[in-house]
Design an enzyme around this catalytic site. Structure first.
Site, PDB file in Angstrom:
ATOM      1  N   ASN A 133       0.864  -1.171   0.000  1.00  0.00           N
ATOM      2  CA  ASN A 133       0.000   0.000   0.000  1.00  0.00           C
ATOM      3  C   ASN A 133       0.906   1.229   0.000  1.00  0.00           C
ATOM      4  O   ASN A 133       1.488   1.575   1.019  1.00  0.00           O
ATOM      5  CB  ASN A 133      -0.906  -0.020   1.248  1.00  0.00           C
ATOM      6  N   LYS A 188       0.094   4.216  -0.254  1.00  0.00           N
ATOM      7  CA  LYS A 188      -0.558   5.402   0.337  1.00  0.00           C
ATOM      8  C   LYS A 188      -0.335   6.613  -0.577  1.00  0.00           C
ATOM      9  O   LYS A 188      -0.283   6.438  -1.784  1.00  0.00           O
ATOM     10  CB  LYS A 188      -0.058   5.628   1.770  1.00  0.00           C
ATOM     11  N   HIS A 220      -9.608   1.278   4.932  1.00  0.00           N
ATOM     12  CA  HIS A 220      -8.308   1.460   5.593  1.00  0.00           C
ATOM     13  C   HIS A 220      -8.488   2.430   6.763  1.00  0.00           C
ATOM     14  O   HIS A 220      -9.290   3.361   6.680  1.00  0.00           O
ATOM     15  CB  HIS A 220      -7.276   1.998   4.603  1.00  0.00           C
ATOM     16  N   GLU A 261      -6.849   4.852   7.726  1.00  0.00           N
ATOM     17  CA  GLU A 261      -6.670   6.274   7.398  1.00  0.00           C
ATOM     18  C   GLU A 261      -7.934   6.821   6.736  1.00  0.00           C
ATOM     19  O   GLU A 261      -8.291   7.981   6.927  1.00  0.00           O
ATOM     20  CB  GLU A 261      -5.418   6.439   6.518  1.00  0.00           C
ATOM     21  N   GLU A 316      -5.395  -4.458  10.788  1.00  0.00           N
ATOM     22  CA  GLU A 316      -4.374  -3.424  10.958  1.00  0.00           C
ATOM     23  C   GLU A 316      -4.663  -2.634  12.230  1.00  0.00           C
ATOM     24  O   GLU A 316      -5.453  -1.682  12.196  1.00  0.00           O
ATOM     25  CB  GLU A 316      -4.372  -2.477   9.752  1.00  0.00           C
ATOM     26  N   GLY A 338       2.555   2.671  10.855  1.00  0.00           N
ATOM     27  CA  GLY A 338       3.506   3.757  10.690  1.00  0.00           C
ATOM     28  C   GLY A 338       4.232   4.135  11.966  1.00  0.00           C
ATOM     29  O   GLY A 338       4.876   5.177  12.038  1.00  0.00           O
ATOM     30  N   SER A 365       3.428  -1.717  10.530  1.00  0.00           N
ATOM     31  CA  SER A 365       4.877  -1.784  10.760  1.00  0.00           C
ATOM     32  C   SER A 365       5.483  -3.146  10.421  1.00  0.00           C
ATOM     33  O   SER A 365       6.396  -3.610  11.109  1.00  0.00           O
ATOM     34  CB  SER A 365       5.213  -1.371  12.198  1.00  0.00           C
TER      35      SER A 365
HETATM   36  P1  13P Z   1       3.015   0.688   7.737  1.00  0.00           P
HETATM   37  O1  13P Z   1       3.516  -0.611   7.152  1.00  0.00           O
HETATM   38  O2  13P Z   1       3.731   1.886   7.206  1.00  0.00           O
HETATM   39  O3  13P Z   1       2.914   0.633   9.222  1.00  0.00           O
HETATM   40  O4  13P Z   1       1.505   0.854   7.197  1.00  0.00           O
HETATM   41  C1  13P Z   1       0.622  -0.200   7.344  1.00  0.00           C
HETATM   42  C2  13P Z   1      -0.582   0.084   6.550  1.00  0.00           C
HETATM   43  O5  13P Z   1      -1.378   0.929   6.904  1.00  0.00           O
HETATM   44  C3  13P Z   1      -0.764  -0.672   5.303  1.00  0.00           C
HETATM   45  O6  13P Z   1      -2.038  -0.462   4.788  1.00  0.00           O
END
Ligand code: 13P
Length: 257
Positions: free
Chosen positions: A9, A11, A100, A102, A172, A178, A218
């Site tokens: 992903n 993002k 997601h 976010e 997640e 992150g 992560s």
């Molecule tokens: P990270 O791997 O940067 O923690 O992000 C995870 C994520 O949100 C994948 O969709």
């Protein structure tokens, strides 16, 4: 046996040119043992919408699938800023991430509209990756299971029955995204096991056993093997570590349990 799935992903990162470069490097790396990898795992990249056309070109002829990070559930119309199933399918997108954290927390998408997005993705013959996950506050209050099971239940509530097996779930935990603070394999397995049970109950054991449940938050080249050793962790949804070809390629090569 469920095939593992490793999903990148990106993002809101990478221009079309940068995406093309990353995909070229990823393909070159994965090509070294393409046949072995293809035996038991799938790989996909989900670029930002504007990089999808370039990514589609760069992926031509490769086993790596193309994903999108979101999609609206209506087929067309006055929905400023949104993207439809047909638009994604035009470029060969086959997986779409929905719900997601976010999207839920920053852009205020709710369980109900996430469920409509998941259903619309399946109806358009693509595979939704339905994300669930609790915040740190919810975990500390002992509400993790209640939250993720509610997100799962409502997220699948409008799902077409004939497509029941055509969904991927991604657990997640918001506090792990992150932050460099990965859930321990035991913490993740506890939630994955509960999600699997809920899927079995809702869809029957055969379908529940076929659905892949990814872990995200992560994930790195250093922790992926221990996570994948757990029985109900069927792959990873990777943010930061997917932005470099070599680290994502190493994640894709995770030891399979
Ligand atoms: P990270 O791997 O940067 O923690 O992000 C995870 C994520 O949100 C994948 O969709």
């Amino acid at each position: 046996m469920r095939r593992k799935l490793f999903a990148a992903n990106w993002k809101m990162n990478l221009t079309p040119a940068e995406g093309r470069t990353l995909i070229a490097a990823l393909r070159a790396d994965l090509d070294r043992d393409a046949a072995a990898l293809a035996r038991d795992r799938d790989v996909l990249v989900a670029p930002p919408f504007l990089a999808i056309p370039a990514a589609a070109q760069a992926l031509a002829g490769s086993a790596v699938a193309l994903g999108a990070q979101n999609m609206y559930f209506e087929p067309k119309g006055a929905f400023t800023g949104e993207v439809s199933a047909e638009m994604l399918r035009f470029f060969g997108v086959s997986y779409v991430i929905v719900g997601h954290s976010e999207r839920r927390h920053i852009f205020k998408e709710d369980d109900e509209t996430v469920g409509r997005r998941a259903a619309a993705v399946a109806t358009a013959r693509m595979t939704p990756i339905l994300c669930v996950g609790e915040t740190a506050t919810e975990r500390d209050a002992g509400r993790t299971l209640e939250v993720v099971l509610r997100q799962l239940e409502i997220g699948l509530s409008q799902f077409p029955a004939r497509d029941a097996a055509n969904v991927v779930i991604a657990y997640e935990p918001v506090w792990a995204i992150g932050t460099g603070r990965t859930a321990t394999p035991e913490q993740a397995q506890t939630i994955h096991g509960a999600l699997r049970e809920a899927l079995n109950e809702r869809l029957g054991h055969d379908t529940g056993a076929a659905i892949r449940i990814l872990y995200g938050g992560s994930v790195t080249a250093d922790n992926v093997d221990t996570l994948m050793a757990k029985p109900d962790i069927d792959g990873a949804l990777v943010g930061g570590a997917s932005l470099k070809a070599d680290s994502f390629a190493r994640i894709v090569r995770a030891k399979s349990a």
